[in-house]
Design a protein around this motif. Structure first.
Motif, PDB file in Angstrom:
ATOM      1  N   GLU A  40      11.256  11.983  -6.610  1.00 44.97           N
ATOM      2  CA  GLU A  40      10.248  10.950  -6.832  1.00 44.97           C
ATOM      3  C   GLU A  40      10.146   9.976  -5.660  1.00 44.97           C
ATOM      4  OE1 GLU A  40       8.044  10.908  -9.178  1.00 44.97           O
ATOM      5  OE2 GLU A  40       8.908  12.764  -9.969  1.00 44.97           O
ATOM      6  N   ARG A  41      11.271   9.684  -5.027  1.00 48.42           N
ATOM      7  CA  ARG A  41      11.261   8.785  -3.867  1.00 48.42           C
ATOM      8  C   ARG A  41      10.438   9.395  -2.738  1.00 48.42           C
ATOM      9  NH1 ARG A  41      15.484   8.435   0.305  1.00 48.42           N
ATOM     10  NH2 ARG A  41      15.405   6.415   1.391  1.00 48.42           N
ATOM     11  N   ALA A  42      10.603  10.692  -2.511  1.00 43.88           N
ATOM     12  CA  ALA A  42       9.852  11.382  -1.465  1.00 43.88           C
ATOM     13  C   ALA A  42       8.361  11.426  -1.803  1.00 43.88           C
ATOM     14  CB  ALA A  42      10.387  12.792  -1.277  1.00 43.88           C
ATOM     15  N   LYS A  43       8.035  11.632  -3.075  1.00 42.32           N
ATOM     16  CA  LYS A  43       6.625  11.665  -3.484  1.00 42.32           C
ATOM     17  C   LYS A  43       5.960  10.311  -3.266  1.00 42.32           C
ATOM     18  CE  LYS A  43       7.208  15.303  -6.977  1.00 42.32           C
ATOM     19  NZ  LYS A  43       7.162  15.623  -8.426  1.00 42.32           N
ATOM     20  N   THR A  44       6.702   9.248  -3.575  1.00 46.27           N
ATOM     21  CA  THR A  44       6.171   7.903  -3.356  1.00 46.27           C
ATOM     22  C   THR A  44       5.972   7.645  -1.868  1.00 46.27           C
ATOM     23  OG1 THR A  44       7.349   7.125  -5.330  1.00 46.27           O
ATOM     24  CG2 THR A  44       6.547   5.443  -3.797  1.00 46.27           C
ATOM     25  N   PHE A  45       6.906   8.101  -1.067  1.00 42.74           N
ATOM     26  CA  PHE A  45       6.810   7.964   0.383  1.00 42.74           C
ATOM     27  C   PHE A  45       5.552   8.666   0.909  1.00 42.74           C
ATOM     28  CE2 PHE A  45       7.621   9.964   4.525  1.00 42.74           C
ATOM     29  CZ  PHE A  45       7.834   8.838   5.312  1.00 42.74           C
ATOM     30  N   GLU A  46       5.272   9.858   0.389  1.00 42.76           N
ATOM     31  CA  GLU A  46       4.098  10.614   0.825  1.00 42.76           C
ATOM     32  C   GLU A  46       2.811   9.862   0.509  1.00 42.76           C
ATOM     33  OE1 GLU A  46       4.380  14.471  -0.940  1.00 42.76           O
ATOM     34  OE2 GLU A  46       6.297  14.931   0.036  1.00 42.76           O
ATOM     35  N   VAL A  47       2.796   9.171  -0.623  1.00 42.78           N
ATOM     36  CA  VAL A  47       1.617   8.385  -0.989  1.00 42.78           C
ATOM     37  C   VAL A  47       1.441   7.220  -0.019  1.00 42.78           C
ATOM     38  CG1 VAL A  47       0.591   6.913  -2.755  1.00 42.78           C
ATOM     39  CG2 VAL A  47       1.755   9.015  -3.421  1.00 42.78           C
ATOM     40  N   VAL A  48       2.537   6.557   0.314  1.00 42.71           N
ATOM     41  CA  VAL A  48       2.477   5.389   1.202  1.00 42.71           C
ATOM     42  C   VAL A  48       1.966   5.770   2.587  1.00 42.71           C
ATOM     43  CG1 VAL A  48       3.865   3.651   2.404  1.00 42.71           C
ATOM     44  CG2 VAL A  48       4.259   4.092  -0.020  1.00 42.71           C
ATOM     45  N   ILE A  49       2.467   6.868   3.135  1.00 51.43           N
ATOM     46  CA  ILE A  49       2.084   7.209   4.509  1.00 51.43           C
ATOM     47  C   ILE A  49       0.637   7.678   4.597  1.00 51.43           C
ATOM     48  CG2 ILE A  49       4.450   7.734   5.210  1.00 51.43           C
ATOM     49  CD1 ILE A  49       3.829  10.684   4.988  1.00 51.43           C
ATOM     50  N   GLN A  50       0.023   8.019   3.459  1.00 46.48           N
ATOM     51  CA  GLN A  50      -1.403   8.348   3.485  1.00 46.48           C
ATOM     52  C   GLN A  50      -2.235   7.150   3.947  1.00 46.48           C
ATOM     53  OE1 GLN A  50      -2.611   9.847  -0.343  1.00 46.48           O
ATOM     54  NE2 GLN A  50      -2.233  11.962   0.244  1.00 46.48           N
ATOM     55  N   PHE A  51      -1.749   5.946   3.643  1.00 45.98           N
ATOM     56  CA  PHE A  51      -2.472   4.755   4.077  1.00 45.98           C
ATOM     57  C   PHE A  51      -2.526   4.668   5.601  1.00 45.98           C
ATOM     58  CE2 PHE A  51      -1.500   3.188  -0.257  1.00 45.98           C
ATOM     59  CZ  PHE A  51      -2.777   2.777  -0.620  1.00 45.98           C
ATOM     60  N   GLY A  52      -1.538   5.222   6.271  1.00 49.48           N
ATOM     61  CA  GLY A  52      -1.567   5.251   7.732  1.00 49.48           C
ATOM     62  C   GLY A  52      -2.729   6.087   8.241  1.00 49.48           C
ATOM     63  N   ALA A  53      -2.949   7.233   7.596  1.00 51.21           N
ATOM     64  CA  ALA A  53      -4.060   8.099   7.972  1.00 51.21           C
ATOM     65  C   ALA A  53      -5.399   7.431   7.654  1.00 51.21           C
ATOM     66  CB  ALA A  53      -3.941   9.435   7.246  1.00 51.21           C
ATOM     67  N   VAL A  54      -5.485   6.760   6.506  1.00 54.17           N
ATOM     68  CA  VAL A  54      -6.702   6.043   6.123  1.00 54.17           C
ATOM     69  C   VAL A  54      -7.029   4.960   7.139  1.00 54.17           C
ATOM     70  CG1 VAL A  54      -7.718   4.481   4.422  1.00 54.17           C
ATOM     71  CG2 VAL A  54      -6.471   6.506   3.656  1.00 54.17           C
ATOM     72  N   LEU A  55      -6.007   4.219   7.558  1.00 55.28           N
ATOM     73  CA  LEU A  55      -6.197   3.142   8.525  1.00 55.28           C
ATOM     74  C   LEU A  55      -6.705   3.680   9.860  1.00 55.28           C
ATOM     75  CD1 LEU A  55      -5.888   0.133   9.117  1.00 55.28           C
ATOM     76  CD2 LEU A  55      -3.503   0.562   9.751  1.00 55.28           C
ATOM     77  N   ALA A  56      -6.243   4.869  10.238  1.00 55.35           N
ATOM     78  CA  ALA A  56      -6.680   5.470  11.496  1.00 55.35           C
ATOM     79  C   ALA A  56      -8.186   5.718  11.483  1.00 55.35           C
ATOM     80  CB  ALA A  56      -5.930   6.781  11.729  1.00 55.35           C
ATOM     81  N   VAL A  57      -8.719   6.224  10.383  1.00 56.02           N
ATOM     82  CA  VAL A  57     -10.155   6.474  10.282  1.00 56.02           C
ATOM     83  C   VAL A  57     -10.929   5.159  10.280  1.00 56.02           C
ATOM     84  CG1 VAL A  57     -11.982   7.453   8.839  1.00 56.02           C
ATOM     85  CG2 VAL A  57      -9.817   8.659   9.073  1.00 56.02           C
ATOM     86  N   LEU A  58     -10.402   4.158   9.601  1.00 57.90           N
ATOM     87  CA  LEU A  58     -11.068   2.852   9.580  1.00 57.90           C
ATOM     88  C   LEU A  58     -11.168   2.262  10.992  1.00 57.90           C
ATOM     89  CD1 LEU A  58      -9.563   1.135   6.403  1.00 57.90           C
ATOM     90  CD2 LEU A  58     -11.953   1.742   6.785  1.00 57.90           C
ATOM     91  N   VAL A  59     -10.115   2.405  11.775  1.00 56.59           N
ATOM     92  CA  VAL A  59     -10.114   1.873  13.136  1.00 56.59           C
ATOM     93  C   VAL A  59     -11.101   2.639  14.022  1.00 56.59           C
ATOM     94  CG1 VAL A  59      -8.725   1.622  15.233  1.00 56.59           C
ATOM     95  CG2 VAL A  59      -7.768   0.976  13.022  1.00 56.59           C
ATOM     96  N   LEU A  60     -11.115   3.968  13.892  1.00 57.70           N
ATOM     97  CA  LEU A  60     -11.973   4.784  14.740  1.00 57.70           C
ATOM     98  C   LEU A  60     -13.449   4.699  14.366  1.00 57.70           C
ATOM     99  CD1 LEU A  60      -9.761   8.000  15.019  1.00 57.70           C
ATOM    100  CD2 LEU A  60     -10.272   6.383  16.842  1.00 57.70           C
ATOM    101  N   TYR A  61     -13.733   4.501  13.079  1.00 54.91           N
ATOM    102  CA  TYR A  61     -15.111   4.529  12.598  1.00 54.91           C
ATOM    103  C   TYR A  61     -15.555   3.184  12.018  1.00 54.91           C
ATOM    104  CZ  TYR A  61     -15.348   9.638  13.077  1.00 54.91           C
ATOM    105  OH  TYR A  61     -15.378  10.922  13.572  1.00 54.91           O
ATOM    106  N   TRP A  62     -14.996   2.087  12.481  1.00 56.79           N
ATOM    107  CA  TRP A  62     -15.299   0.798  11.871  1.00 56.79           C
ATOM    108  C   TRP A  62     -16.782   0.432  11.986  1.00 56.79           C
ATOM    109  CZ3 TRP A  62     -17.178  -3.410  14.613  1.00 56.79           C
ATOM    110  CH2 TRP A  62     -17.087  -3.341  16.020  1.00 56.79           C
ATOM    111  N   LYS A  63     -17.417   0.798  13.091  1.00 55.96           N
ATOM    112  CA  LYS A  63     -18.847   0.520  13.235  1.00 55.96           C
ATOM    113  C   LYS A  63     -19.654   1.333  12.231  1.00 55.96           C
ATOM    114  CE  LYS A  63     -18.797  -0.754  18.134  1.00 55.96           C
ATOM    115  NZ  LYS A  63     -19.325  -0.420  19.489  1.00 55.96           N
ATOM    116  N   ARG A  64     -19.242   2.572  12.012  1.00 57.00           N
ATOM    117  CA  ARG A  64     -19.936   3.427  11.057  1.00 57.00           C
ATOM    118  C   ARG A  64     -19.790   2.889   9.636  1.00 57.00           C
ATOM    119  NH1 ARG A  64     -24.017   6.666  10.540  1.00 57.00           N
ATOM    120  NH2 ARG A  64     -23.494   7.612  12.549  1.00 57.00           N
TER     121      ARG A  64
END
Length: 262
Positions: A40-64
């Protein structure tokens, strides 16, 4: 120290595969099996690091994302919030209705293997279809195409199918170019992933302890940096590589899963 190494490795895997049509879930499960980072700890970790990927798209496509607020009806209105909403409705509806079933029965090596193969076959079918491209660029995507892409996104609720793989395939089958379908996938991924992650975190809040703050931050940062590189690289690859090439990679990964299960 070992946990931090695991966090970096898992963050890199998440960032590298989240937006490629190769199934980030499949890669994370396989990597977790190889590292012995499970539970369960690893599953929670996987959920948290998804926010890193989400943030990357927000930074790259902020104008869009700012342009999405420019809501206008009409064929030539360009991509706006209604496109994104139409693409979200099918998957969100099914996810809400079947969230418990999906989490209880579909997250495992066996189901991921099936998803990898089935998703790869869909990608080959989309790549080889004799379709007429009516949406060459992102702003050419119609409301109907957005909804069709959303229907294909439902397939991504099956782990291993790949959200990007299913939505890019759906977009291509609906008449969008491979590049336009890929970019639309990135845009739609942000609200979908953010919402799903928040729901999962609320259900796993007992595993969010202060002792793991550094672990989660390291993984999130690794995912963010690698995802930014991966998104830029993937868009360039979409101009040159056929979708089928990623399907063949998925078949190889499925074989590796199979051998691991043996």
């Amino acid at each position: 120290m070992q946990d931090l190494i695991h966090a970096i490795v898992m963050g890199i895997v998440e960032g590298l595969t989240e937006f490629l049509p190769v199934s980030s879930t499949g890669h994370l499960i396989l990597t977790g099996e190889l590292l012995g980072f499970k539970g369960e700890r690893a599953k929670t970790f996987e959920v948290v690091i998804q926010f890193g990927a989400v943030l990357a798209v927000l930074v790259l496509y902020w104008k869009r994302f700012l342009k999405l607020l420019n809501f206008r009806m009409g064929k030539d209105s360009g991509l706006n919030a209604l496109h994104v909403a139409l693409a979200m409705v099918p998957a969100c509806t099914v996810a809400v209705l079947m969230h418990g079933f999906i989490k209880a029965y579909l997250f495992g090596p066996q189901t991921v293997l099936i998803g990898l193969v089935a998703g790869g076959l869909l990608m080959i079918a989309a790549d080889r279809s004799r379709r007429k491209i009516v949406s060459e660029e992102l702003d050419d995507i119609t409301y109907t195409q957005a909804f069709v892409i959303g229907c294909f996104q439902v397939l991504a609720l099956w782990p291993g199918f790949s959200r990007s793989g299913s939505t890019i395939s759906g977009g291509m089958l609906a008449g969008a170019s491979q590049k336009a379908a890929a970019e639309f996938t990135f845009i739609v991924s942000v609200p979908i992933m953010a919402g799903a992650s928040i729901v999962d975190l609320l259900g796993s809040k007992e595993y969010l302890v202060k002792e793991d703050v550094l672990l989660f931050l390291v993984g999130l940062l690794a995912a963010f940096i690698v995802a930014m590189i991966a998104v830029i690289t993937f868009i360039n690859l979409m101009k040159r590589l056929r979708l089928s090439y990623f399907a063949y990679y998925r078949f190889g990964l499925a074989l590796l899963f199979f051998l691991l299960m043996l």
